[in-house]
Write a protein that holds these residues in place. Structure first.
Motif, PDB file in Angstrom:
ATOM      1  N   SER A 130     -36.306  31.109  -6.459  1.00  0.00           N
ATOM      2  CA  SER A 130     -35.352  32.055  -5.558  1.00  0.00           C
ATOM      3  C   SER A 130     -33.818  30.538  -5.788  1.00  0.00           C
ATOM      4  N   ARG A 131     -33.095  31.450  -5.887  1.00  0.00           N
ATOM      5  CA  ARG A 131     -31.040  30.669  -6.733  1.00  0.00           C
ATOM      6  C   ARG A 131     -30.894  30.985  -5.593  1.00  0.00           C
ATOM      7  N   TYR A 132     -29.361  30.080  -4.988  1.00  0.00           N
ATOM      8  CA  TYR A 132     -28.847  29.693  -3.725  1.00  0.00           C
ATOM      9  C   TYR A 132     -27.836  29.509  -4.288  1.00  0.00           C
ATOM     10  N   ARG A 133     -26.805  30.177  -3.203  1.00  0.00           N
ATOM     11  CA  ARG A 133     -25.448  30.036  -3.451  1.00  0.00           C
ATOM     12  C   ARG A 133     -24.553  28.643  -2.748  1.00  0.00           C
ATOM     13  N   VAL A 134     -23.862  27.813  -3.950  1.00  0.00           N
ATOM     14  CA  VAL A 134     -23.825  26.021  -2.935  1.00  0.00           C
ATOM     15  C   VAL A 134     -22.310  26.784  -2.682  1.00  0.00           C
ATOM     16  N   LYS A 135     -22.117  26.240  -0.753  1.00  0.00           N
ATOM     17  CA  LYS A 135     -20.888  26.623  -0.246  1.00  0.00           C
ATOM     18  C   LYS A 135     -20.199  25.368  -0.502  1.00  0.00           C
ATOM     19  N   GLN A 136     -20.712  24.222  -0.330  1.00  0.00           N
ATOM     20  CA  GLN A 136     -20.192  22.684   0.163  1.00  0.00           C
ATOM     21  C   GLN A 136     -20.613  21.374  -0.727  1.00  0.00           C
ATOM     22  N   ILE A 137     -20.351  20.679  -1.190  1.00  0.00           N
ATOM     23  CA  ILE A 137     -20.759  19.350  -1.988  1.00  0.00           C
ATOM     24  C   ILE A 137     -20.455  18.489  -1.223  1.00  0.00           C
ATOM     25  N   ILE A 138     -21.499  18.315  -0.225  1.00  0.00           N
ATOM     26  CA  ILE A 138     -20.990  16.718   0.606  1.00  0.00           C
ATOM     27  C   ILE A 138     -20.701  15.272  -0.431  1.00  0.00           C
ATOM     28  N   LYS A 139     -19.908  14.457  -1.013  1.00  0.00           N
ATOM     29  CA  LYS A 139     -20.497  13.710  -1.142  1.00  0.00           C
ATOM     30  C   LYS A 139     -20.929  12.309  -0.171  1.00  0.00           C
ATOM     31  N   HIS A 140     -21.469  11.216  -1.033  1.00  0.00           N
ATOM     32  CA  HIS A 140     -21.506   9.792  -0.147  1.00  0.00           C
ATOM     33  C   HIS A 140     -19.753   9.362   0.286  1.00  0.00           C
ATOM     34  N   GLN A 141     -20.189   8.882   0.856  1.00  0.00           N
ATOM     35  CA  GLN A 141     -18.115   8.692   1.190  1.00  0.00           C
ATOM     36  C   GLN A 141     -17.628   7.301   1.359  1.00  0.00           C
ATOM     37  N   ARG A 142     -18.788   6.527   0.064  1.00  0.00           N
ATOM     38  CA  ARG A 142     -18.471   5.426  -1.050  1.00  0.00           C
ATOM     39  C   ARG A 142     -18.952   5.847  -2.835  1.00  0.00           C
ATOM     40  N   TYR A 143     -18.886   6.700  -2.514  1.00  0.00           N
ATOM     41  CA  TYR A 143     -19.156   7.267  -4.147  1.00  0.00           C
ATOM     42  C   TYR A 143     -17.960   6.721  -4.687  1.00  0.00           C
ATOM     43  N   ASP A 144     -18.101   6.251  -6.520  1.00  0.00           N
ATOM     44  CA  ASP A 144     -17.626   5.931  -7.057  1.00  0.00           C
ATOM     45  C   ASP A 144     -17.754   6.214  -8.624  1.00  0.00           C
ATOM     46  N   ALA A 145     -17.276   7.885  -9.351  1.00  0.00           N
ATOM     47  CA  ALA A 145     -17.287   8.255 -10.204  1.00  0.00           C
ATOM     48  C   ALA A 145     -17.684   6.451 -11.409  1.00  0.00           C
ATOM     49  N   ASN A 146     -17.063   5.039 -11.316  1.00  0.00           N
ATOM     50  CA  ASN A 146     -17.466   4.633 -12.322  1.00  0.00           C
ATOM     51  C   ASN A 146     -18.820   3.739 -12.004  1.00  0.00           C
ATOM     52  N   LYS A 147     -18.942   3.804 -11.112  1.00  0.00           N
ATOM     53  CA  LYS A 147     -20.742   2.701 -10.981  1.00  0.00           C
ATOM     54  C   LYS A 147     -21.329   3.762 -10.604  1.00  0.00           C
ATOM     55  N   THR A 148     -23.124   3.391 -10.147  1.00  0.00           N
ATOM     56  CA  THR A 148     -24.156   4.490 -10.196  1.00  0.00           C
ATOM     57  C   THR A 148     -23.552   4.352  -9.127  1.00  0.00           C
ATOM     58  N   THR A 149     -24.210   3.490  -7.909  1.00  0.00           N
ATOM     59  CA  THR A 149     -24.486   3.251  -6.120  1.00  0.00           C
ATOM     60  C   THR A 149     -23.620   4.647  -6.145  1.00  0.00           C
ATOM     61  N   ASN A 150     -24.350   4.636  -4.471  1.00  0.00           N
ATOM     62  CA  ASN A 150     -24.100   6.243  -3.565  1.00  0.00           C
ATOM     63  C   ASN A 150     -23.741   7.698  -4.714  1.00  0.00           C
ATOM     64  N   ASP A 151     -24.559   7.546  -6.142  1.00  0.00           N
ATOM     65  CA  ASP A 151     -24.557   8.681  -6.314  1.00  0.00           C
ATOM     66  C   ASP A 151     -25.451   9.295  -6.136  1.00  0.00           C
ATOM     67  N   ILE A 152     -24.904   9.731  -5.090  1.00  0.00           N
ATOM     68  CA  ILE A 152     -26.183  10.781  -4.576  1.00  0.00           C
ATOM     69  C   ILE A 152     -24.783  11.849  -3.098  1.00  0.00           C
ATOM     70  N   ALA A 153     -25.009  12.864  -2.931  1.00  0.00           N
ATOM     71  CA  ALA A 153     -24.594  14.420  -2.445  1.00  0.00           C
ATOM     72  C   ALA A 153     -25.384  15.234  -2.068  1.00  0.00           C
ATOM     73  N   LEU A 154     -25.149  15.600  -0.674  1.00  0.00           N
ATOM     74  CA  LEU A 154     -25.470  17.000  -0.013  1.00  0.00           C
ATOM     75  C   LEU A 154     -25.213  18.208  -0.668  1.00  0.00           C
ATOM     76  N   LEU A 155     -25.890  19.212  -0.327  1.00  0.00           N
ATOM     77  CA  LEU A 155     -25.580  20.334  -0.865  1.00  0.00           C
ATOM     78  C   LEU A 155     -25.540  21.226   0.020  1.00  0.00           C
ATOM     79  N   LYS A 156     -24.070  22.069   0.922  1.00  0.00           N
ATOM     80  CA  LYS A 156     -24.476  23.015   1.444  1.00  0.00           C
ATOM     81  C   LYS A 156     -25.017  23.665   1.413  1.00  0.00           C
ATOM     82  N   LEU A 157     -25.232  25.159   1.621  1.00  0.00           N
ATOM     83  CA  LEU A 157     -25.833  26.432   0.531  1.00  0.00           C
ATOM     84  C   LEU A 157     -25.212  27.238   1.963  1.00  0.00           C
ATOM     85  N   HIS A 158     -24.883  28.667   1.302  1.00  0.00           N
ATOM     86  CA  HIS A 158     -23.865  30.011   2.186  1.00  0.00           C
ATOM     87  C   HIS A 158     -25.385  30.232   2.767  1.00  0.00           C
TER      88      HIS A 158
END
Length: 95
Positions: free
Chosen positions: A25-53
């Motif tokens: 099944s496929r679901y539309r993504v409503k919101q991306i909730i990224k880790h509060q300490r995410y840094d695009a220049n590093k690989t630490t905290n490279d995680i997010a939650l997806l809130k679906l419709h």
């Protein structure tokens, strides 16, 4: 994050990447909730939650999992799916 959320889809039941099954099944993504300490220049905290419709439909081919405790590793030989930066690859887990 730079993604147009209107085009993002979340798929379930794809036991072989790219091959549709009776469980998929496929679901539309409503919101991306990224880790509060995410840094695009590093690989630490490279995680997010997806809130679906809508909630994901559970079935014999789609179920929830229990996450391991922090600091633990899967047994040697287990297959794991590793995702990140929109890339997918299979990787054997090691201690």
């Amino acid at each position: 994050m730079g993604y147009n959320i209107g085009y993002l889809r979340f798929s379930t039941g794809l036991h072989t990447l790219g091959k549709v099954s009776i469980y998929s099944s496929r679901y539309r993504v409503k919101q991306i909730i990224k880790h509060q300490r995410y840094d695009a220049n590093k690989t630490t905290n490279d995680i997010a939650l997806l809130k679906l419709h809508q909630p994901v439909a559970m079935s014999s081919g789609v179920a929830t999992i229990t996450l391991p405790r922090a600091g633990t590793s899967p047994p040697p030989g287990w297959m794991c799916v590793v995702t990140g930066k929109m890339l997918h690859q299979l990787n054997k887990c090691a201690k």
